[in-house]
Design an enzyme around this catalytic site. Structure first.
Site, mmCIF file in Angstrom:
data_model
loop_
_atom_site.group_PDB
_atom_site.id
_atom_site.type_symbol
_atom_site.label_atom_id
_atom_site.label_comp_id
_atom_site.label_asym_id
_atom_site.label_seq_id
_atom_site.Cartn_x
_atom_site.Cartn_y
_atom_site.Cartn_z
ATOM 1 N N HIS A 74 0.830 -1.212 0.000
ATOM 2 C CA HIS A 74 0.000 0.000 0.000
ATOM 3 C C HIS A 74 0.864 1.262 0.000
ATOM 4 C CE1 HIS A 74 -3.966 -1.686 0.043
ATOM 5 N NE2 HIS A 74 -3.638 -2.508 1.029
ATOM 6 N N ASP A 134 0.612 -4.701 5.240
ATOM 7 C CA ASP A 134 -0.412 -5.623 4.756
ATOM 8 C C ASP A 134 -0.443 -5.651 3.232
ATOM 9 O OD1 ASP A 134 -1.353 -2.910 4.897
ATOM 10 O OD2 ASP A 134 -3.374 -3.617 4.449
ATOM 11 N N GLU A 135 -1.015 -6.715 2.707
ATOM 12 C CA GLU A 135 -1.314 -6.855 1.280
ATOM 13 C C GLU A 135 -0.151 -6.416 0.372
ATOM 14 O OE1 GLU A 135 -6.161 -6.513 1.486
ATOM 15 O OE2 GLU A 135 -5.040 -4.671 1.117
ATOM 16 N N VAL A 136 0.975 -7.075 0.545
ATOM 17 C CA VAL A 136 2.171 -6.756 -0.255
ATOM 18 C C VAL A 136 2.066 -7.533 -1.571
ATOM 19 C CG1 VAL A 136 4.686 -6.601 -0.249
ATOM 20 C CG2 VAL A 136 3.435 -6.492 1.915
ATOM 21 N N ASP A 171 -1.705 -10.059 8.047
ATOM 22 C CA ASP A 171 -2.145 -10.957 6.964
ATOM 23 C C ASP A 171 -1.009 -11.654 6.228
ATOM 24 O OD1 ASP A 171 -1.989 -8.960 4.230
ATOM 25 O OD2 ASP A 171 -2.274 -7.972 6.148
#
Length: 497
Positions: free
Chosen positions: A100, A156-158, A207
């Site tokens: 992000h 998160d969410e890499v 996550d």
């Protein structure tokens, strides 16, 4: 009794952080001050502030400042903290350090730091310049938050991790993996923070850790450097699975943990009106998770997230005034251990309304003089959204008159029965005038709370796409009548002739 619930549930006793997502619809500073007071009144103990491009970065990082609207000034950042601290709220900054990262990597100056060129959100974990950039961002933020004892580093969410050329080369070495690549970068960042701020506690989203074994986490060197924050915004989240994850993190040595729920911004990417019940249900599930944990998990508290965008480049979610009923209800749910009648009563007292659901426009309109800041905007947006989502407006082009006498075939050939043209025009204009009047009200009220750029963006994203088909239809009717030599009254009557 509320007291017994508090004794039983760690979430009732723990910290309750309201997430302030400023990467979209940043409130005017005066309204933000009002919100901070309201958060305290509603039972929060802290604020998790995600500044992103609204932070007044300096030097080489000044390019990160928002161009759509001026970022908050250094004085503004200080005033936010002063008001928060005066109400007993701690401030925890959230700065993304891996995924992000769109607000950084979208700039051509930092393009070479992307993991892959077409993914603006993921930093190349092999770049020393990238790590230096992250640490400088963290330094500037913490310099303006001298009283903060905790920092959230995102992570998160890499997406697309491992897809870059350097990563592929690194992953070709026996024993290397995507998990180890992720842990390597986060450990480097966390150690850099520890060197500069030895007493600072560091939180990260969990996550990317979920698929890892406890041994992989333990062997990474991350233990003792970070506290994982498990996030799950579903009203039917898997209680057993979340308990299992938290127990796994405990066995890896990560004893101090957090959880994250949602009070708005997680229903769909374009939702405008918040459903209180959906988010209360999410908190009821988290209460079950907390009650099922072993004593070895040191649950620090919960962050009630209120996303304003899904990421830096997505549309705006519900504006803060639309989420305040949900926020109040979720906080009271946590304080009481369930959403009891007493909890609902406290919500209505705190907000000065007759309802706990922002969508209940009839009872929302009965608010007294103690109504919460932003209530008028919430009320008008609920009304406008109902109009935009009405079947009459949504399916106007499927109506009998349009389908029968001005189909795509007719529009392409610019022909129409003038008797039916008059009926279609009359009905379309009636819809448009009603909506445009309500949009004018929204614009006036929103300008009091948000920058002009936010007002224009919200209308362009949530109103314009719905009205455009109707406006195009009227233009096509106008053209068809003109081509047939039948267009007479409309423009003449509008011009006053």
């Amino acid at each position: 009794m509320p007291g017994s619930a508090m004794d039983l549930c760690p979430l009732s006793r723990g910290k309750k952080l309201v997430h302030l997502d400023l990467k979209g619809a940043p409130p005017k500073i005066s309204y933000l001050h009002e919100l901070i007071h309201l958060f305290a009144d509603l039972g929060a103990t802290g604020i998790l502030v995600e500044y992103e491009d609204m932070f007044p970065y300096e030097g080489e990082l000044k390019i990160l400042q928002s161009k759509a609207h001026p970022p908050y000034s250094r004085e503004d950042i200080i005033s936010i903290q002063e008001i928060a601290h005066s109400r007993g709220l701690e401030i925890i900054p959230l700065v993304q350090t891996f995924g992000h990262f769109e607000f950084v990597l979208k700039h051509s100056t930092f393009r070479k730091l992307r993991e892959v060129n077409h993914c603006l959100g993921t930093l190349n974990p092999h770049s020393k310049q990238g790590v230096a950039l992250v640490l400088e961002m963290l330094h500037q933020v913490m310099e303006l938050h001298p009283k903060s004892t905790t920092l959230h580093i995102g992570a998160d969410e890499v997406y697309m991790l491992g897809e870059g050329e350097e990563s592929k080369e690194w992953l070709s070495i026996p024993g290397h993996s995507i998990n180890k690549l992720f842990l390597r970068h986060i450990t480097t960042v966390a150690k850099g923070i520890r060197e500069n701020y030895p007493s600072l506690s560091v939180i990260m989203w969990d996550d990317m850790l979920r698929s890892m074994t406890s041994d992989t986490i333990k062997d990474s060197g991350l233990v003792g450097l970070v506290q994982p924050m498990l996030w799950d915004y579903s009203p039917v989240l898997d209680v057993a699975n979340n308990i299992m994850l938290m127990e796994k993190y405990k066995s890896a040595g990560l004893l101090q943990q957090w959880v994250a729920s949602s009070f708005k911004g997680s229903t769909t990417v374009h939702t405008c009106v918040t459903s209180t019940q959906r988010h209360v249900d999410n908190h009821l599930q988290w209460l079950k998770v907390a009650s099922g944990l072993s004593s070895g998990v040191e649950l620090q508290g919960i962050a009630l997230t209120g996303w304003q965008r899904y990421d830096h480049l997505s549309v705006l979610c519900e504006l803060m005034p639309l989420g305040l009923h949900s926020l109040a209800s979720c906080l009271q749910c946590l304080l009481h251990g369930s959403f009891t009648e007493e909890a609902q009563k406290k919500v209505m007292e705190a907000l000065g309304t007759e309802t706990t659901e922002v969508g209940d426009i009839e009872r929302l309109s009965q608010a007294n003089s103690r109504a919460y800041p932003g209530m008028k905007l919430a009320e008008i947006i609920v009304q406008l959204t109902a109009m935009l989502e009405s079947e009459e407006l949504r399916y106007f082009e499927s109506s009998l008159c349009v389908r029968g006498w001005f189909s795509p075939y007719h529009r392409q050939r610019k022909i129409i029965n003038p008797l039916f043209a008059e009926q279609i025009q009359k009905q379309a204009k009636m819809f448009l005038e009603a909506v445009e009047f309500k949009v004018h009200e929204v614009r006036q009220e929103m300008c009091l709370l948000y920058p002009e750029s936010t007002v224009e963006e919200w209308i362009a994203q949530h109103v314009t796409p719905v009205l455009k088909p109707l406006q195009d239809l009227l233009k096509d009717i106008h053209t068809a009548l003109e081509d047939m030599g039948l267009f007479i009254s409309d423009s003449a009557s509008q011009s006053g002739n």
